[in-house]
Design an enzyme around this catalytic site. Structure first.
Site, mmCIF file in Angstrom:
data_model
loop_
_atom_site.group_PDB
_atom_site.id
_atom_site.type_symbol
_atom_site.label_atom_id
_atom_site.label_comp_id
_atom_site.label_asym_id
_atom_site.label_seq_id
_atom_site.Cartn_x
_atom_site.Cartn_y
_atom_site.Cartn_z
ATOM 1 N N LYS A 1 -1.309 10.729 9.118
ATOM 2 C CA LYS A 1 -0.202 9.803 9.392
ATOM 3 C C LYS A 1 0.805 10.467 10.349
ATOM 4 C CE LYS A 1 -0.700 7.410 4.926
ATOM 5 N NZ LYS A 1 0.008 6.929 3.711
ATOM 6 N N TYR B 1 -3.147 -2.430 6.292
ATOM 7 C CA TYR B 1 -2.459 -2.417 4.994
ATOM 8 C C TYR B 1 -2.332 -3.805 4.370
ATOM 9 C CZ TYR B 1 -1.146 2.536 5.320
ATOM 10 O OH TYR B 1 -1.160 3.912 5.369
ATOM 11 N N ASN C 1 3.370 10.783 2.979
ATOM 12 C CA ASN C 1 2.364 11.529 2.220
ATOM 13 C C ASN C 1 1.180 11.975 3.080
ATOM 14 O OD1 ASN C 1 1.154 9.054 2.469
ATOM 15 N ND2 ASN C 1 0.782 8.743 0.276
ATOM 16 N N HIS D 1 -4.043 9.259 5.054
ATOM 17 C CA HIS D 1 -4.666 8.080 4.453
ATOM 18 C C HIS D 1 -6.157 8.328 4.310
ATOM 19 C CE1 HIS D 1 -6.163 4.016 3.806
ATOM 20 N NE2 HIS D 1 -7.093 4.332 4.681
ATOM 21 N N GLU E 1 -12.070 -0.427 7.283
ATOM 22 C CA GLU E 1 -11.095 0.382 8.034
ATOM 23 C C GLU E 1 -11.729 1.056 9.251
ATOM 24 O OE1 GLU E 1 -9.502 2.811 4.879
ATOM 25 O OE2 GLU E 1 -8.508 1.082 3.947
HETATM 26 P P1 RTP Z 1 -3.436 5.515 1.444
HETATM 27 O O1 RTP Z 1 -3.861 4.067 1.378
HETATM 28 O O2 RTP Z 1 -2.328 5.762 2.435
HETATM 29 O O3 RTP Z 1 -4.585 6.450 1.579
HETATM 30 O O4 RTP Z 1 -2.792 5.902 0.064
HETATM 31 P P2 RTP Z 1 -3.268 5.501 -1.382
HETATM 32 O O5 RTP Z 1 -4.533 4.714 -1.344
HETATM 33 O O6 RTP Z 1 -3.248 6.762 -2.169
HETATM 34 O O7 RTP Z 1 -2.078 4.579 -1.830
HETATM 35 P P3 RTP Z 1 -1.915 3.004 -1.705
HETATM 36 O O8 RTP Z 1 -1.655 2.475 -3.059
HETATM 37 O O9 RTP Z 1 -3.042 2.389 -0.918
HETATM 38 O O10 RTP Z 1 -0.578 2.892 -0.871
HETATM 39 C C1 RTP Z 1 -0.612 2.964 0.530
HETATM 40 C C2 RTP Z 1 0.553 3.778 1.006
HETATM 41 O O11 RTP Z 1 1.750 3.078 0.781
HETATM 42 C C3 RTP Z 1 2.797 4.008 0.553
HETATM 43 N N1 RTP Z 1 3.435 3.703 -0.702
HETATM 44 N N2 RTP Z 1 4.732 3.657 -0.819
HETATM 45 N N3 RTP Z 1 7.344 3.318 -1.833
HETATM 46 C C4 RTP Z 1 6.310 3.215 -2.649
HETATM 47 O O12 RTP Z 1 6.430 3.019 -3.827
HETATM 48 C C5 RTP Z 1 4.970 3.355 -2.084
HETATM 49 N N4 RTP Z 1 3.841 3.207 -2.744
HETATM 50 C C6 RTP Z 1 2.861 3.426 -1.849
HETATM 51 C C7 RTP Z 1 2.188 5.384 0.510
HETATM 52 O O13 RTP Z 1 2.408 6.037 1.756
HETATM 53 C C8 RTP Z 1 0.722 5.108 0.307
HETATM 54 O O14 RTP Z 1 -0.075 6.127 0.864
HETATM 55 MG MG MG Z 2 -4.845 3.023 -0.126
#
Ligand code: RTP
Ligand code: MG
Length: 148
Positions: A9, A49, A112, A115, A126
């Site tokens: 990212k 997203y 974080n 991705h 994706e």
């Molecule tokens: P990613 O898609 O980025 O690999 O991360 P992930 O699966 O671990 O998490 P996901 O639930 O898909 O969430 C996507 C991204 O959204 C941001 N996020 N912000 N502010 C918040 O509460 C929150 N929750 C999620 C994070 O950057 C997450 O990677």
């Molecule tokens: Mg995710």
């Protein structure tokens, strides 16, 4: 061979973490089959997203991912989708174990670092959003003899 979409990212790119992150997956034994440094358009970010469209952080997420270049990658290997997620660590870096990418480099959930696709369906979707088929490469079979 299973494939996944991984993306450093904008925070990871700005902090010069591309090399370290690529190195981790190389050393693990996965193969890089495509990569590019690129800017993500708002439309592409919203498509990528889409599952989070109704979440309160969606706007911030799209703003963040479009705020600077990302390093988009496709990696392949056995169980690469799940293993890459383990190597990334928990979504919120405060819960990510030391030794994982987010555990070693991240502090907040909004920044974080990386991705990674969360399922075979997500990976296929994706990869298709970020790469054309001709941007992805093949390896000779013999290279794999040292890993499998
Ligand atoms: P990613 O898609 O980025 O690999 O991360 P992930 O699966 O671990 O998490 P996901 O639930 O898909 O969430 C996507 C991204 O959204 C941001 N996020 N912000 N502010 C918040 O509460 C929150 N929750 C999620 C994070 O950057 C997450 O990677
Ligand atoms: Mg995710």
């Amino acid at each position: 061979m299973e494939r996944t979409y991984l993306m450093v990212k904008p925070d990871g790119v700005q902090r010069n973490l591309i090399g370290d992150i690529v190195s981790r997956f190389e050393k693990k034994g996965f193969q890089l089959v495509g990569a590019k440094l690129m800017n993500v358009s708002k439309a592409t970010a919203e498509e990528h997203y889409a599952e989070h469209k109704e979440r309160p952080f969606f706007g911030e997420l799209v703003d963040f991912i479009t705020s600077g270049p990302v390093f988009a990658m496709v990696w392949q290997g056995e169980n690469v989708i799940a293993t890459a997620r383990q190597m990334m660590g928990a979504t919120n870096p405060k819960d990510a174990l030391p030794g994982t990418i987010r555990g070693d480099f991240g502090v907040t959930v909004g920044k974080n670092i990386i991705h990674g696709s969360d399922s075979p369906e997500s990976a296929q979707r994706e990869i298709g959003i970020f790469f054309k088929e001709e941007e992805l490469t093949e390896y000779s079979k013999s290279m794999n003899d040292w890993i499998y």
